[in-house]
Design a protein around this motif. Structure first.
Motif, PDB file in Angstrom:
ATOM      1  N   ASN A 155     -30.300  46.683  22.033  1.00 31.86           N
ATOM      2  CA  ASN A 155     -29.578  47.963  22.147  1.00 31.86           C
ATOM      3  C   ASN A 155     -28.050  47.790  22.111  1.00 31.86           C
ATOM      4  O   ASN A 155     -27.331  48.405  22.888  1.00 31.86           O
ATOM      5  CB  ASN A 155     -29.974  48.680  23.445  1.00 31.86           C
ATOM      6  N   SER A 156     -27.542  46.970  21.184  1.00 33.56           N
ATOM      7  CA  SER A 156     -26.111  46.647  21.152  1.00 33.56           C
ATOM      8  C   SER A 156     -25.281  47.558  20.255  1.00 33.56           C
ATOM      9  O   SER A 156     -24.073  47.692  20.473  1.00 33.56           O
ATOM     10  CB  SER A 156     -25.911  45.198  20.680  1.00 33.56           C
ATOM     11  N   PHE A 157     -25.900  48.190  19.234  1.00 30.05           N
ATOM     12  CA  PHE A 157     -25.111  48.893  18.224  1.00 30.05           C
ATOM     13  C   PHE A 157     -25.638  50.308  17.974  1.00 30.05           C
ATOM     14  O   PHE A 157     -26.837  50.565  18.055  1.00 30.05           O
ATOM     15  CB  PHE A 157     -25.120  48.110  16.908  1.00 30.05           C
ATOM     16  N   ASP A 158     -24.698  51.192  17.622  1.00 26.75           N
ATOM     17  CA  ASP A 158     -25.078  52.547  17.228  1.00 26.75           C
ATOM     18  C   ASP A 158     -25.670  52.574  15.828  1.00 26.75           C
ATOM     19  O   ASP A 158     -26.564  53.359  15.527  1.00 26.75           O
ATOM     20  CB  ASP A 158     -23.857  53.483  17.263  1.00 26.75           C
ATOM     21  N   VAL A 159     -25.137  51.715  14.951  1.00 31.26           N
ATOM     22  CA  VAL A 159     -25.578  51.678  13.546  1.00 31.26           C
ATOM     23  C   VAL A 159     -25.662  50.231  13.082  1.00 31.26           C
ATOM     24  O   VAL A 159     -24.773  49.431  13.361  1.00 31.26           O
ATOM     25  CB  VAL A 159     -24.605  52.452  12.623  1.00 31.26           C
ATOM     26  N   VAL A 160     -26.740  49.920  12.359  1.00 31.73           N
ATOM     27  CA  VAL A 160     -26.882  48.627  11.685  1.00 31.73           C
ATOM     28  C   VAL A 160     -26.931  48.904  10.189  1.00 31.73           C
ATOM     29  O   VAL A 160     -27.746  49.715   9.729  1.00 31.73           O
ATOM     30  CB  VAL A 160     -28.152  47.880  12.129  1.00 31.73           C
ATOM     31  N   VAL A 161     -26.058  48.239   9.434  1.00 26.99           N
ATOM     32  CA  VAL A 161     -25.988  48.426   7.988  1.00 26.99           C
ATOM     33  C   VAL A 161     -26.269  47.094   7.301  1.00 26.99           C
ATOM     34  O   VAL A 161     -25.683  46.073   7.659  1.00 26.99           O
ATOM     35  CB  VAL A 161     -24.598  48.943   7.553  1.00 26.99           C
ATOM     36  N   SER A 162     -27.155  47.119   6.312  1.00 25.67           N
ATOM     37  CA  SER A 162     -27.440  45.907   5.551  1.00 25.67           C
ATOM     38  C   SER A 162     -27.779  46.316   4.117  1.00 25.67           C
ATOM     39  O   SER A 162     -28.851  46.860   3.852  1.00 25.67           O
ATOM     40  CB  SER A 162     -28.607  45.135   6.173  1.00 25.67           C
ATOM     41  N   ILE A 163     -26.846  46.063   3.208  1.00 23.25           N
ATOM     42  CA  ILE A 163     -26.949  46.536   1.835  1.00 23.25           C
ATOM     43  C   ILE A 163     -27.409  45.420   0.910  1.00 23.25           C
ATOM     44  O   ILE A 163     -26.746  44.388   0.790  1.00 23.25           O
ATOM     45  CB  ILE A 163     -25.589  47.102   1.354  1.00 23.25           C
ATOM     46  N   SER A 164     -28.552  45.645   0.279  1.00 22.40           N
ATOM     47  CA  SER A 164     -29.103  44.711  -0.699  1.00 22.40           C
ATOM     48  C   SER A 164     -29.228  43.298  -0.123  1.00 22.40           C
ATOM     49  O   SER A 164     -28.757  42.326  -0.716  1.00 22.40           O
ATOM     50  CB  SER A 164     -28.238  44.689  -1.970  1.00 22.40           C
ATOM     51  N   VAL A 165     -29.870  43.198   1.031  1.00 26.87           N
ATOM     52  CA  VAL A 165     -30.031  41.909   1.708  1.00 26.87           C
ATOM     53  C   VAL A 165     -31.499  41.557   1.898  1.00 26.87           C
ATOM     54  O   VAL A 165     -31.941  40.464   1.528  1.00 26.87           O
ATOM     55  CB  VAL A 165     -29.320  41.925   3.083  1.00 26.87           C
ATOM     56  N   ILE A 166     -32.278  42.480   2.460  1.00 28.13           N
ATOM     57  CA  ILE A 166     -33.639  42.136   2.880  1.00 28.13           C
ATOM     58  C   ILE A 166     -34.516  41.684   1.728  1.00 28.13           C
ATOM     59  O   ILE A 166     -35.421  40.861   1.920  1.00 28.13           O
ATOM     60  CB  ILE A 166     -34.311  43.306   3.633  1.00 28.13           C
ATOM     61  N   GLU A 167     -34.263  42.180   0.521  1.00 29.06           N
ATOM     62  CA  GLU A 167     -35.100  41.800  -0.624  1.00 29.06           C
ATOM     63  C   GLU A 167     -34.924  40.341  -1.007  1.00 29.06           C
ATOM     64  O   GLU A 167     -35.772  39.762  -1.693  1.00 29.06           O
ATOM     65  CB  GLU A 167     -34.817  42.696  -1.836  1.00 29.06           C
ATOM     66  N   HIS A 168     -33.829  39.721  -0.549  1.00 27.13           N
ATOM     67  CA  HIS A 168     -33.543  38.327  -0.905  1.00 27.13           C
ATOM     68  C   HIS A 168     -34.071  37.327   0.130  1.00 27.13           C
ATOM     69  O   HIS A 168     -33.969  36.113  -0.096  1.00 27.13           O
ATOM     70  CB  HIS A 168     -32.040  38.126  -1.063  1.00 27.13           C
ATOM     71  N   ILE A 169     -34.613  37.807   1.249  1.00 30.50           N
ATOM     72  CA  ILE A 169     -35.097  36.909   2.300  1.00 30.50           C
ATOM     73  C   ILE A 169     -36.551  36.564   1.993  1.00 30.50           C
ATOM     74  O   ILE A 169     -37.413  37.439   1.947  1.00 30.50           O
ATOM     75  CB  ILE A 169     -34.978  37.541   3.686  1.00 30.50           C
ATOM     76  N   SER A 170     -36.834  35.297   1.786  1.00 30.06           N
ATOM     77  CA  SER A 170     -38.153  34.875   1.319  1.00 30.06           C
ATOM     78  C   SER A 170     -39.230  35.018   2.386  1.00 30.06           C
ATOM     79  O   SER A 170     -38.946  35.250   3.569  1.00 30.06           O
ATOM     80  CB  SER A 170     -38.087  33.417   0.847  1.00 30.06           C
ATOM     81  N   ASP A 171     -40.478  34.855   1.944  1.00 32.49           N
ATOM     82  CA  ASP A 171     -41.670  34.935   2.798  1.00 32.49           C
ATOM     83  C   ASP A 171     -41.710  36.277   3.520  1.00 32.49           C
ATOM     84  O   ASP A 171     -41.610  37.306   2.889  1.00 32.49           O
ATOM     85  CB  ASP A 171     -41.692  33.745   3.763  1.00 32.49           C
ATOM     86  N   ASP A 172     -41.845  36.256   4.850  1.00 39.37           N
ATOM     87  CA  ASP A 172     -41.861  37.505   5.623  1.00 39.37           C
ATOM     88  C   ASP A 172     -40.510  37.775   6.272  1.00 39.37           C
ATOM     89  O   ASP A 172     -40.424  38.475   7.285  1.00 39.37           O
ATOM     90  CB  ASP A 172     -42.954  37.437   6.707  1.00 39.37           C
ATOM     91  N   GLY A 173     -39.453  37.219   5.677  1.00 33.99           N
ATOM     92  CA  GLY A 173     -38.125  37.373   6.258  1.00 33.99           C
ATOM     93  C   GLY A 173     -37.633  38.800   6.277  1.00 33.99           C
ATOM     94  O   GLY A 173     -36.865  39.182   7.168  1.00 33.99           O
ATOM     95  N   ASP A 174     -38.079  39.618   5.316  1.00 37.61           N
ATOM     96  CA  ASP A 174     -37.654  41.017   5.319  1.00 37.61           C
ATOM     97  C   ASP A 174     -38.203  41.757   6.530  1.00 37.61           C
ATOM     98  O   ASP A 174     -37.499  42.529   7.180  1.00 37.61           O
ATOM     99  CB  ASP A 174     -38.049  41.719   4.021  1.00 37.61           C
ATOM    100  N   SER A 175     -39.462  41.493   6.871  1.00 38.62           N
ATOM    101  CA  SER A 175     -40.059  42.114   8.059  1.00 38.62           C
ATOM    102  C   SER A 175     -39.397  41.611   9.340  1.00 38.62           C
ATOM    103  O   SER A 175     -39.153  42.377  10.271  1.00 38.62           O
ATOM    104  CB  SER A 175     -41.564  41.827   8.100  1.00 38.62           C
ATOM    105  N   ALA A 176     -39.097  40.302   9.370  1.00 39.87           N
ATOM    106  CA  ALA A 176     -38.438  39.739  10.544  1.00 39.87           C
ATOM    107  C   ALA A 176     -37.040  40.320  10.718  1.00 39.87           C
ATOM    108  O   ALA A 176     -36.601  40.599  11.840  1.00 39.87           O
ATOM    109  CB  ALA A 176     -38.359  38.216  10.414  1.00 39.87           C
ATOM    110  N   ALA A 177     -36.327  40.512   9.613  1.00 33.10           N
ATOM    111  CA  ALA A 177     -34.988  41.104   9.675  1.00 33.10           C
ATOM    112  C   ALA A 177     -35.063  42.539  10.182  1.00 33.10           C
ATOM    113  O   ALA A 177     -34.241  42.949  11.011  1.00 33.10           O
ATOM    114  CB  ALA A 177     -34.321  41.052   8.304  1.00 33.10           C
ATOM    115  N   MET A 178     -36.028  43.296   9.702  1.00 27.62           N
ATOM    116  CA  MET A 178     -36.170  44.680  10.166  1.00 27.62           C
ATOM    117  C   MET A 178     -36.447  44.725  11.664  1.00 27.62           C
ATOM    118  O   MET A 178     -35.914  45.586  12.382  1.00 27.62           O
ATOM    119  CB  MET A 178     -37.289  45.382   9.414  1.00 27.62           C
ATOM    120  N   ALA A 179     -37.268  43.806  12.151  1.00 27.90           N
ATOM    121  CA  ALA A 179     -37.544  43.753  13.586  1.00 27.90           C
ATOM    122  C   ALA A 179     -36.267  43.495  14.376  1.00 27.90           C
ATOM    123  O   ALA A 179     -36.049  44.083  15.448  1.00 27.90           O
ATOM    124  CB  ALA A 179     -38.579  42.667  13.878  1.00 27.90           C
TER     125      ALA A 179
END
Length: 308
Positions: A155-179
């Motif tokens: 609960n540290s931030f009001d907004v998290v922004v990540s532009i064109s990043v998650i698609e480049h994280i291999s394996d299940d990294g996109d799901s881990a990043a979203m978590a």
């Protein structure tokens, strides 16, 4: 004598090439601005930033930024983020590895407390250098931070922004990043992400590692580059496993199937000689925004998620 003629000829050639690139870039800028391409305020901001850097003697370093300040679909993505951030007013924002022009622009134009993280220290050093050209921009930089393991309390931030990043994280990294994005966002806070889409889920691999951090696929003998999401993958990999609501989703979709792939091959082959016309190319290549996921062609999805 012959070597002198060759040297003079080489200098003349490169001077003409530079003037040609600048002319193409400026024509594309003005044409796109007249025709109201989204995100042109970021384009102008990047060019002004490049001129500041060049006036300090960094001519070569900032030339690419001068003629190609915003790349590809970033015009649509940056505009989308700016529209939603402007609704927040004063806010604490975490930017996770977005193209640097976006967070630098936000730091100058919004009353925000901005933190930028990136796993690549060299990339973040470039951002620090550009931030030094700005006045009154307060940004906290953190090196070596992965999107899948953010060093912040819940609960540290009001907004998290990540532009064109998650698609480049291999394996299940996109799901881990979203978590992780959900974890560090405050209840009621927002997550703004963008990623490429297709009618059917697809993973792209390349012979060379463009970021120096991509995983090697032994079977294909290539590096993982990115994934294109279909509607099922968006839900299963990014949304369904979290206590969140999607409050906005927009797409920009290529007008003709396969035209974006052709654009990318031209960028790789021709470099700045081709990408300097990005505003004009994006104007001609994409339709949008639309709420409909593409069925037979590539598109770009921009999504705002509210954390419960």
């Amino acid at each position: 004598m012959a070597s002198l003629v060759i040297e003079v000829g080489r200098k003349v050639f490169w001077r003409c090439a530079i003037m040609w690139i600048i002319s193409k870039s400026l024509y594309s800028f003005f044409f796109a601005r007249i025709n109201k391409l989204p995100g042109m305020e970021f384009d102008l901001f990047g060019r002004k930033l490049a001129l500041k850097g060049m006036m300090r003697g960094n001519l070569h370093k900032y030339f690419n930024l001068l003629v190609n300040p915003v790349s590809s679909v970033r015009y649509f993505e940056f505009d989308f983020v700016y529209r939603w951030i402007s609704l927040e007013g004063s806010a604490s924002i975490l930017d996770v590895s977005s193209p640097r022009i976006l967070p630098l622009f936000l730091a100058m134009n919004r009353n925000i407390n901005l933190t930028m993280v990136n796993p690549d220290p060299n990339d973040l050093d470039e951002s620090r250098g550009m931030a030094s050209l700005l006045q009154d921009a307060s940004i906290r930089f953190m090196d070596g931070v992965s999107a899948t393991k953010l060093p912040f309390p819940d609960n540290s931030f009001d907004v998290v922004v990540s532009i064109s990043v998650i698609e480049h994280i291999s394996d299940d990294g996109d799901s881990a990043a979203m978590a992780e994005f959900v974890r560090v966002a405050r209840p009621g806070g927002k997550i703004i992400i963008t990623f490429p889409v297709m009618g059917e889920y697809y993973e792209e691999f390349r012979a060379h590692d463009p970021y120096g951090s991509q995983s090697w696929d032994r079977e294909r003998k290539m590096f993982f580059f990115q994934r294109f999401y279909d509607e099922e993958a968006i839900n299963e990999r990014l949304i369904a496993q979290h206590n969140i609501d999607v409050i906005s989703k927009e797409y920009y979709i290529e007008k003709k199937p396969g035209i974006f792939d052709k654009y990318m091959r031209n960028c790789i082959r021709k470099g700045i000689f081709y990408s300097s016309t990005d505003p004009l190319v994006m104007l001609r290549m994409f339709d949008g925004p639309t709420m409909d996921h593409p069925k037979d062609r590539m598109g770009n999805c921009m999504m705002v998620i509210k954390v419960k």
